[in-house]
Design an enzyme around this catalytic site. Sequence first.
Site, PDB file in Angstrom:
ATOM      1  N   ASP A  47       0.900  -1.099  -0.077  1.00  0.00           N
ATOM      2  CA  ASP A  47       0.183  -0.029   0.087  1.00  0.00           C
ATOM      3  C   ASP A  47       0.930   1.127  -0.064  1.00  0.00           C
ATOM      4  O   ASP A  47       2.074   1.186   0.091  1.00  0.00           O
ATOM      5  CB  ASP A  47      -1.005   0.042   1.176  1.00  0.00           C
ATOM      6  N   ARG A  48       0.245   2.260  -0.196  1.00  0.00           N
ATOM      7  CA  ARG A  48       1.056   3.628  -0.311  1.00  0.00           C
ATOM      8  C   ARG A  48       1.774   3.880   0.804  1.00  0.00           C
ATOM      9  O   ARG A  48       2.819   4.398   0.506  1.00  0.00           O
ATOM     10  CB  ARG A  48       0.050   4.789  -0.555  1.00  0.00           C
TER      11      ARG A  48
END
Length: 238
Positions: free
Chosen positions: A102-103
């Site tokens: 994820d980011r």
Amino acid sequence: MRLNRYLALCGVASRRRSEDIIRSGRVKVGNVTVTDPARDVSEEDQVSVDGNLVCFQKSVYLVMNKPKGYVCAVEDRFYPTVIGLVPPDLRAKRIYPVGRLDRQSEGLLVLTNDGDFCNSLIHPSAGYQKTYEVLLDRPLTEEELSYWRKGVPIDGRVVSPVSLRVMDKKPAGRWVSIVLQEGLKREIRLMASYFSLSVNVLFRRKVGRMELRKLKSGEYCVVELQRLWRLIRQGGSV
């Protein structure tokens, strides 16, 4: 070669996923819609998917130290992508990330345009584990540690790590090493939140036995397929 294999070698998708794309009527050879994945094609044929011509690409394999703040996608409207970290000549080969971080997560990421390799690496039956180093916002208690090892409920099922241990790393008690087999979306963050814990740092250290040690944040290297499989299966650092 078979049409589904041709699409995989063009970087469209894995052979299995390409079969679904073909059967859905999205593929043309010349001006004719083809729905048979076993249809023979050659490099001279004009093949298109959803009206876009695809071309035979030499397979390429990258290993990257993904920085925080980048999304694992080819394109994104709001955030920079990991594809933007590589030069145009590699982007032109239609590479994409294998699996996702994820980011806000960092660490070891593989990118390729080889759909068959991607499927071989991420399919649950392949059994390649992933190792993460996680900084929590507070130390785990022994009770929480024991409970977490047994598994916590996520989306109606009990999910447990392959292993979970507290690392000998400061701040004491807050760094843990977690090994996952399946890798559900945001699995570590969801498991931590069950104990009202927040994740301050989430770093993927290993894919299989391949370990991230040398690449700095945002750096990548191109790896030959044989060596990449050897790193994943037998071990070694990048």
